[in-house]
Scaffold this motif. Structure first.
Motif, PDB file in Angstrom:
ATOM      1  N   THR A   1       0.833  -1.210   0.000  1.00 48.10           N
ATOM      2  CA  THR A   1       0.000   0.000   0.000  1.00 48.10           C
ATOM      3  C   THR A   1       0.860   1.250   0.000  1.00 48.10           C
ATOM      4  O   THR A   1       0.656   2.172  -0.804  1.00 48.10           O
ATOM      5  N   ASN A   2       1.811   1.283   0.910  1.00 50.03           N
ATOM      6  CA  ASN A   2       2.676   2.447   1.028  1.00 50.03           C
ATOM      7  C   ASN A   2       3.433   2.718  -0.261  1.00 50.03           C
ATOM      8  O   ASN A   2       3.491   3.851  -0.737  1.00 50.03           O
ATOM      9  N   ALA A   3       4.017   1.686  -0.800  1.00 50.21           N
ATOM     10  CA  ALA A   3       4.825   1.860  -2.006  1.00 50.21           C
ATOM     11  C   ALA A   3       3.952   2.316  -3.169  1.00 50.21           C
ATOM     12  O   ALA A   3       4.343   3.183  -3.961  1.00 50.21           O
TER      13      ALA A   3
ATOM     14  N   VAL B   1      -6.966   4.983  -2.156  1.00 45.94           N
ATOM     15  CA  VAL B   1      -5.959   4.242  -2.909  1.00 45.94           C
ATOM     16  C   VAL B   1      -6.338   4.146  -4.387  1.00 45.94           C
ATOM     17  O   VAL B   1      -5.475   4.199  -5.268  1.00 45.94           O
ATOM     18  N   SER B   2      -7.631   4.019  -4.656  1.00 41.39           N
ATOM     19  CA  SER B   2      -8.067   3.896  -6.051  1.00 41.39           C
ATOM     20  C   SER B   2      -8.039   5.231  -6.772  1.00 41.39           C
ATOM     21  O   SER B   2      -8.219   5.283  -7.981  1.00 41.39           O
ATOM     22  N   GLY B   3      -7.822   6.309  -6.026  1.00 43.53           N
ATOM     23  CA  GLY B   3      -7.757   7.602  -6.678  1.00 43.53           C
ATOM     24  C   GLY B   3      -9.109   8.300  -6.777  1.00 43.53           C
ATOM     25  O   GLY B   3      -9.222   9.392  -7.322  1.00 43.53           O
TER      26      GLY B   3
ATOM     27  N   LEU C   1      -2.928   8.432   6.062  1.00 43.97           N
ATOM     28  CA  LEU C   1      -3.707   8.564   4.830  1.00 43.97           C
ATOM     29  C   LEU C   1      -4.509   9.858   4.838  1.00 43.97           C
ATOM     30  O   LEU C   1      -4.817  10.398   3.780  1.00 43.97           O
ATOM     31  N   ILE C   2      -4.873  10.327   6.006  1.00 46.10           N
ATOM     32  CA  ILE C   2      -5.568  11.611   6.108  1.00 46.10           C
ATOM     33  C   ILE C   2      -4.937  12.449   7.215  1.00 46.10           C
ATOM     34  O   ILE C   2      -4.196  11.932   8.054  1.00 46.10           O
TER      35      ILE C   2
END
Lengths: 243, 243
Positions: free
Chosen positions: A90-92, B24-26, B63-64
């Motif tokens: 995930t991070n990468a 993650v999916s944008g 992430l936030i």
DNA sequence: AGACATTTAAAAGTCTGACAAATGAAAATT
DNA sequence: AATTTTCATTTGTCAGACTTTTAAATGTCT
């Protein structure tokens, strides 16, 4: 474990950090039970929701797990290889997609790391790993394969190569580099001729593995790197030309 | 973004996962503002504390970020290299300390990865990196240095070597391997003779870097690997003999 | 009109108190 | 003795309120 109520940071962040450092330093051992939420809120002089937010932070990092019931509570997790691996990917992935890391840079790193495994992988490869690589090559030769499936098979092939080294630390480190590139690779359209060239190189690499010839494997990887970068360059150029 | 109230998993975990996958999916872009906590609790039909626990999970993974005030709220973070790096080191450290990964395995992986950087590092090393390496060698030669300080200097030396490759992805990947080993290295007592041998090898590596001779650097690293593993073996044997 | 002070609304942070659900252990019953 | 029931403990969730922070809107003075 102490916190400073006058600090600028959130209380829940401070509490999470206090517990986290106790875990990382070994003060709390694996599978040891933390005090109950009520006891923790007493100890830190905050409310239970605040303690819970802190515990959720730790749970998000897989540092603890919680269990309901009479003998339940929060327990220190043994970091599972699988969790760390997922986190790593995930991070990468996010680093690559959100920041200004070029395809070339990512590609260069990936193949450099993969070549680092070549010697160990060639020396230690099992029949299983070799069979996986051959099977993926066969799949990649099938006509009518979508680009996504081709990429997925590519990842499986390279993971088998890396895993052949029989070193879990290497497998873990490489996970990020190889899998994080998949979204970037998915942007590429592979023509039949491109695929044929890649399959040929994969075959040479697999042959090298079979012969336990690490120099051949390494050379195959280098040529694959050149091929991949050239392919990406032309694809991106074409995309820039007619949007 | 939907959740299933009948699932076995916690609501807060489900909500966190829903938002995480959107990021993650944008679907959610960097610096985009999430709905307020009240709006989210409305949307998912849960209470605000539950939403907050979910947001804390995401905040724990960087992430936030959240901001108070009129125009505040939760915003999608650009993953900072620094955060991912810190996470990488924590994870790798815990993996090594909590699981059955031997010193040999970790050592093998670390030097294999480091050799992967050798060619790029030798080709691209700047005067700065070289100066850092020389300075650390000098520090390591000082008598009266504690073992901890010696190890810390060792890490700095190797980080300079890795950073010389000028590839942030490589630096990131190597961070875990090199820094996570420090706690293991700290368990070793370095005699004056051990240190002299290590300093000599460091000097040969630095000389190779100066001459941009990647083969020499690679060979130096391999010998350093042998030296380190032999040292560890004897230390652990001695410790096992008289507890 | 422009600069500065004040008010106000929005949002996260925190607290209190409560109830629900899970779970294992002890007690009661068969 | 085995099984069922009860019960205490602990996490999960909720509702509602209050505090603090922040920036924009409003008002005031020069």
């Amino acid at each position: 474990m102490k916190i400073d109520p006058d600090s600028a940071a959130d209380l829940s962040a401070q509490i999470a950090e206090a517990i986290r450092s106790a875990i990382v330093s070994g003060e709390l051992n694996v599978d040891e039970r933390l005090p109950s939420e009520t006891e923790l809120s007493d100890h830190f002089s905050v409310s239970r929701p605040t303690v819970r937010e802190a515990l959720k932070r730790l749970a998000a990092q897989s540092l603890i797990r919680t269990q309901r019931g009479a003998t339940g509570g929060a327990f220190v997790n043994r970091i599972r290889y699988q969790d760390a691996y997922a986190d790593q990917v995930t991070n990468a992935t996010l680093l690559l997609s959100m920041n200004q890391i070029s395809f070339d840079t990512a590609c260069e790193a990936r193949f450099a790391l993969e070549r680092a495994c070549a010697r160990l992988a060639a020396a230690r490869r099992s029949a299983d790993h070799l069979a996986t690589m051959r099977a993926e090559i066969h799949r990649q030769s099938q006509p009518g394969l979508t680009d996504e499936a081709f990429c997925a098979s590519d990842v499986t092939f390279h993971r088998a190569l890396v895993d052949s080294a029989g070193n879990p630390v290497l497998s873990y480190q490489l996970a990020g580099a190889v899998e994080a590139m998949q979204p970037l690779m998915n942007m590429i359209t592979f023509s039949a001729r491109d695929r044929a060239r890649i399959v040929a190189l994969h075959t040479r690499i697999a042959d090298g593995m079979e012969a336990q010839d690490d120099v051949a494997v390494s050379r195959g990887l280098s040529e694959l790197e050149d091929e991949t970068r050239a392919l990406a360059t032309s694809v991106f150029a074409a995309r820039a030309a007619k949007p």
